[in-house]
Design an enzyme around this catalytic site. Structure first.
Site, PDB file in Angstrom:
ATOM      1  CE  LYS A 164      -0.405  -0.518   5.026  1.00 40.91           C
ATOM      2  NZ  LYS A 164      -1.276  -1.004   6.107  1.00 40.91           N
TER       3      LYS A 164
ATOM      4  NE  ARG B 174      -6.830   0.617  11.264  1.00 45.34           N
ATOM      5  CZ  ARG B 174      -5.606   0.385  10.842  1.00 45.34           C
ATOM      6  NH1 ARG B 174      -4.616   1.204  11.195  1.00 45.34           N
ATOM      7  NH2 ARG B 174      -5.325  -0.639  10.067  1.00 45.34           N
TER       8      ARG B 174
ATOM      9  CE1 TYR C  47      12.166  31.927   1.703  1.00 45.75           C
ATOM     10  CE2 TYR C  47      12.025  29.537   1.787  1.00 45.75           C
ATOM     11  CZ  TYR C  47      11.887  30.724   1.089  1.00 45.75           C
ATOM     12  OH  TYR C  47      11.475  30.693  -0.213  1.00 45.75           O
TER      13      TYR C  47
HETATM   14  C1  LIG Z   1      -0.453  -1.996   6.816  1.00 42.78           C
HETATM   15  C2  LIG Z   1      -1.009  -3.291   7.206  1.00 42.78           C
HETATM   16  C3  LIG Z   1      -0.179  -4.413   7.340  1.00 42.78           C
HETATM   17  C4  LIG Z   1       1.331  -4.332   7.260  1.00 42.78           C
HETATM   18  O1  LIG Z   1       1.810  -3.659   8.405  1.00 42.78           O
HETATM   19  P1  LIG Z   1       3.374  -3.527   8.688  1.00 42.78           P
HETATM   20  O2  LIG Z   1       3.454  -2.971  10.057  1.00 42.78           O
HETATM   21  O3  LIG Z   1       3.915  -2.599   7.669  1.00 42.78           O
HETATM   22  O4  LIG Z   1       3.952  -4.885   8.569  1.00 42.78           O
HETATM   23  C5  LIG Z   1      -0.784  -5.634   7.592  1.00 42.78           C
HETATM   24  N1  LIG Z   1      -2.131  -5.726   7.729  1.00 42.78           N
HETATM   25  C6  LIG Z   1      -2.955  -4.669   7.625  1.00 42.78           C
HETATM   26  C7  LIG Z   1      -4.431  -4.842   7.802  1.00 42.78           C
HETATM   27  C8  LIG Z   1      -2.422  -3.414   7.379  1.00 42.78           C
HETATM   28  O5  LIG Z   1      -3.239  -2.359   7.297  1.00 42.78           O
END
Ligand SMILES: *Cc1c(COP(=O)(O)O)cnc(C)c1O
Length: 395
Positions: free
Chosen positions: A49, A147, A274
């Site tokens: 992602k 969540r 700045y």
């Molecule tokens: C982002 C995410 C992961 C991966 O998490 P990491 O801490 O980067 O390993 C796994 N499962 C879900 C549902 C996530 O949102």
């Protein structure tokens, strides 16, 4: 010279000095290291992602799939669309919630969806019926993160529906851990026990999803929970927290690099940048580097960050600007226009800060630093040291 090599050589010549270099061998090696740490039956859903945590989703997806991942995970329909547009056919899952009106496109793209409400289930079912195909779903149960996720009773209702609806392919049951990157495993063990309890109750009813998955980076490293795993951060070679070390053969894949664009003298008593927040106490050399907060080089690094130039630690002088920083050059350093700069990342062998160090300076986690590297920074991919691909999102 083959045409592919020629194309890359000419693209490299025209490239902006500031770029993120991604070592594809590191990505492959990292997932292999994790695989050897798990039972041979463990399957890997590579979490890519947020543009593969800033590394660039398409080349990274290919690297992880080539090195043994079987599934990919993203956060939005757009991220999935991009992968499908590049002819990536592996199962792709959206981990979080989408809006009901996005279900149509997600189903059309053959993207697995995380379902935790009847409303989204209804929308996905309607899309599947409308398109005359099966939609793939994973029921998400909340076990403590609070969540996105259904309480166990709702999860069970959704599972029963999925078992009955022919246009729904019931792929998975999953949950997400709140604190598996901490030293104390108690809460994670509790969350896992809740998942197992639900899985067992379903089995007693004859409900058996293909995959049951829960492990993010932390739990992939330290737990022996079975099923598919969903690591993200650790596969990029960056520890998700101080309590989760990399496995021995793992290393960071991304290095943010640039080149010196100008050198100049700052006299004693002169300010730099700045709002004149930094004054020189002596005559010194300085260098202009074309990287700024619009690239993801955070403004909190003003007068705090540093970079590597020719092996020397060079401190940021004054404010980080949108597109530029100024760093001091040690008197003994030989720095000219065009000298290579390591801005951050890499394996810690240079004088530049690691991603974790930058995160600490900024007061955030490494996730925010990596995903904050913006679209105007081209990504350059290497295999065996040679550039094999360039991705310029703005081109
Ligand atoms: C982002 C995410 C992961 C991966 O998490 P990491 O801490 O980067 O390993 C796994 N499962 C879900 C549902 C996530 O949102």
């Amino acid at each position: 010279m083959t045409s592919a090599v020629h194309r890359i050589e000419s693209a490299l010549r025209g490239l902006r000095a500031t770029r993120a270099e991604v070592d594809l061998d590191a990505l492959s090696g990292n997932i292999r290291a994790l695989k050897s740490r798990r039972p041979a039956t463990t399957t890997f859903m590579a979490v890519i992602k947020a543009n593969a945590y800033g590394h660039g989703s398409v080349p990274v997806a290919r690297a992880f799939l080539d090195a043994g991942a079987t599934h990919l995970a993203v956060a939005t329909v757009g991220e999935g669309r991009r992968l499908r547009a590049h002819r990536i056919t592996a199962p792709i899952m959206i981990l979080g919630s989408i809006d009901p009106w996005e279900a149509d496109e997600a189903v059309a793209l053959n993207i697995d969806l995380a379902i935790a409400t009847h409303d989204l289930y209804d929308a996905v079912l309607a899309a599947a019926i409308e398109q005359g195909k099966q939609a793939r779903i994973h029921v998400k149960v909340d076990t403590g993160l609070k969540r996105y996720g259904a309480p166990p009773e709702i999860a069970t209702e959704l599972a029963r529906r999925a078992m009955n609806d022919e246009t729904i392919q019931f792929v998975g049951l999953f949950t997400h851990f709140a604190s598996s990157d901490e030293a104390d495993p108690a809460f994670t063990l509790d969350q896992h026990a809740k998942l197992r309890k639900l899985q067992d109750a379903w089995a007693a009813e004859g409900i058996r999803p293909e995959d049951v998955h829960c492990c993010n980076s932390g739990a992939t490293v330290w737990s022996d929970f079975d099923g598919m795993v969903r690591p993200g951060m650790i596969m990029y070679g960056v520890p998700p927290s101080d309590d989760i070390p990399l496995l021995p053969s793992m290393r960071p894949a991304l290095t943010l690099r640039s080149r010196v664009q100008r050198t100049f003298v700052v006299e004693s008593g002169e300010s730099v940048g700045y709002n004149r927040t930094w004054f020189s106490d002596r005559r010194r050399q300085a260098a202009l580097i074309p990287v700024g907060y619009a690239d993801g080089y955070r403004r909190e690094l003003s007068s705090k960050g540093w970079v590597d130039i020719s092996g020397h630690r060079c401190d940021v002088l004054g404010r980080v600007s949108m597109d530029q920083i100024v760093v001091g050059i040690p008197d003994e350093a030989d720095v000219t226009v065009g000298t290579e700069v390591i801005v951050m990342g890499g394996d810690g062998s240079s004088a530049a800060p690691t991603i974790e160090q930058v995160a600490r300076l900024v007061g955030t986690n490494p996730y925010e630093i990596l995903t904050g590297i913006t679209a105007r920074v081209p990504r350059v991919y290497r295999r065996g040291g040679a550039v094999v691909e360039i991705e310029d999102l703005l081109a």
